[in-house]
Design an enzyme around this catalytic site. Sequence first.
Site, PDB file in Angstrom:
ATOM      1  N   LYS A  74      35.293  33.920  -4.602  1.00 38.58           N
ATOM      2  CA  LYS A  74      35.192  33.789  -3.136  1.00 38.58           C
ATOM      3  C   LYS A  74      33.940  33.012  -2.754  1.00 38.58           C
ATOM      4  O   LYS A  74      33.977  32.165  -1.845  1.00 38.58           O
ATOM      5  CB  LYS A  74      35.174  35.175  -2.493  1.00 38.58           C
ATOM      6  CG  LYS A  74      35.101  35.149  -0.971  1.00 38.58           C
ATOM      7  CD  LYS A  74      35.202  36.556  -0.414  1.00 38.58           C
ATOM      8  CE  LYS A  74      34.071  37.431  -0.914  1.00 38.58           C
ATOM      9  NZ  LYS A  74      34.167  38.819  -0.430  1.00 38.58           N
ATOM     10  N   TYR A  83      33.775  42.722   6.147  1.00 34.99           N
ATOM     11  CA  TYR A  83      33.159  41.526   5.567  1.00 34.99           C
ATOM     12  C   TYR A  83      34.184  40.611   4.913  1.00 34.99           C
ATOM     13  O   TYR A  83      34.077  39.376   4.987  1.00 34.99           O
ATOM     14  CB  TYR A  83      32.049  41.922   4.583  1.00 34.99           C
ATOM     15  CG  TYR A  83      32.497  42.494   3.266  1.00 34.99           C
ATOM     16  CD1 TYR A  83      32.627  41.684   2.149  1.00 34.99           C
ATOM     17  CD2 TYR A  83      32.781  43.846   3.131  1.00 34.99           C
ATOM     18  CE1 TYR A  83      33.023  42.199   0.929  1.00 34.99           C
ATOM     19  CE2 TYR A  83      33.179  44.380   1.917  1.00 34.99           C
ATOM     20  CZ  TYR A  83      33.305  43.550   0.821  1.00 34.99           C
ATOM     21  OH  TYR A  83      33.718  44.066  -0.387  1.00 34.99           O
ATOM     22  N   GLU A 121      34.617  36.749   6.047  1.00 37.90           N
ATOM     23  CA  GLU A 121      34.334  35.714   5.053  1.00 37.90           C
ATOM     24  C   GLU A 121      35.505  34.754   4.905  1.00 37.90           C
ATOM     25  O   GLU A 121      35.327  33.526   4.928  1.00 37.90           O
ATOM     26  CB  GLU A 121      33.983  36.365   3.712  1.00 37.90           C
ATOM     27  CG  GLU A 121      32.621  37.031   3.717  1.00 37.90           C
ATOM     28  CD  GLU A 121      32.315  37.814   2.459  1.00 37.90           C
ATOM     29  OE1 GLU A 121      31.139  38.097   2.212  1.00 37.90           O
ATOM     30  OE2 GLU A 121      33.273  38.153   1.717  1.00 37.90           O
TER      31      GLU A 121
END
Length: 449
Positions: free
Chosen positions: A52, A179, A183
């Site tokens: 990621k 999160y 993201e």
Amino acid sequence: MAKTYDYDLFVIGAGSGGVRASRVAAAHGARVAIAEEYRVGGTCVIRGCVPKKLLVFGAHFAEDLMDARRFGWKIGTCKFDWPTLRDNVLAEVERLEGIYQDILDRHEVETFAQRATVTGANEVTLADGTKVSAATILIATGAHPAIPDVPGAGHGITSNEVFHLESMPKRVMIAGGGYIANEFAGIFHQFSCHVTIVNRGDIILRHYDEQVRDRLLQISLTKGIEFKFNAPFETIEKGKGGKLTVKLAGQDPIGTDLLLWAVGRDPNTAGLGLDKVGVELGKNKAVLVDEDNQSSVPSIYAIGDVTDRVQLTPVAIREGQAFADTLFGGKPTRVDYANIPHAVFSHPPIASVGLTEGEAREKLGGYKTFTSDFRPMKNVLAGRNERSLYKLIVEEGTDRVVGLHMIGPDAPEILQAAAIAVKAGLTKAQFDDTIALHPTMAEELVLMR
């Protein structure tokens, strides 16, 4: 005579925590084996924070290439090619997997590439039927993305599948406000997707400081990311060409090309046999453990996300180290969970350590806040209006800095060093006494008055 076992330690799950526990225990002289049914490296390395973050790097070039023109670079038409980034990221993941396997091999940890279940207090059964015994069993199986019980939920994907998309969709809907949701919202947006975040609640990043999370929301809205709050999912239907129609409570149906579930992660305990041998499970079927990572069965321990304490890779690694040092190294160690740094690799990123202002209001007799709201130099010349925000929470009476929260370029890189100061209990006066390193964004930390 003392009972003998095939191994001193058998670890189920070769993620970051399991690998650390295995190699440290082996270094202390233990006979160790580990079983992994998927790929060595676990969520973080294979399908989580590492790939990621590589996507985050790739996404940042969208703005960097645009800004470069203001810095004198003559850049022609640029085109993003998703398969190139995808394949390069997957190749890097494969390389890292090899490194993790090499770590186990060099420490003479025997690896079983198959599923293992617990069939006794000191017994593990492998998928091929082989039974092995161990004086101690460690559960380090991590967690998996949760999928809500909504009609048609199976038409969506999770973070596990994002890294294998054949093509980049035009419209992306992301369910969740944490999160992972924020993201991937930043990543997909920079890859020219229209992004909609759908949250059943009314705020994003619930456990972060209010000012910082509100700043991210403002910036995200300015960029064109759409948000829908207090919007529970009702149904998801799949139509021609794979297009999805999503029905949210109280709203008109919305069309999207991709639905990403980012609504939390549940511990991987299903089918492990833990309940059958007396291991007590708690919320979300997490393994309940004490301060030494020991479960209700004395010979069985657990670390990392499967315990649902703090779902962060560095925490799992610390727990694995503490477990191995305590049981096999003669060095009793417990993990200190206070002041753990956190980051959200959004666009721009957030970094945080210690108390938020809301927590300070509840826990402290008195506190002060100091903020710096500024436009980074690079943004000024690039003509970008995006502003950064740094915030210190200081306890009255002691002058200790008890919280530090940031949103802006490179915030996580800056916070890692600053978190040492918060962990050490340094005071605002000591921050003030430190001479600024100019010109940097980090100097704002010692200039707040």
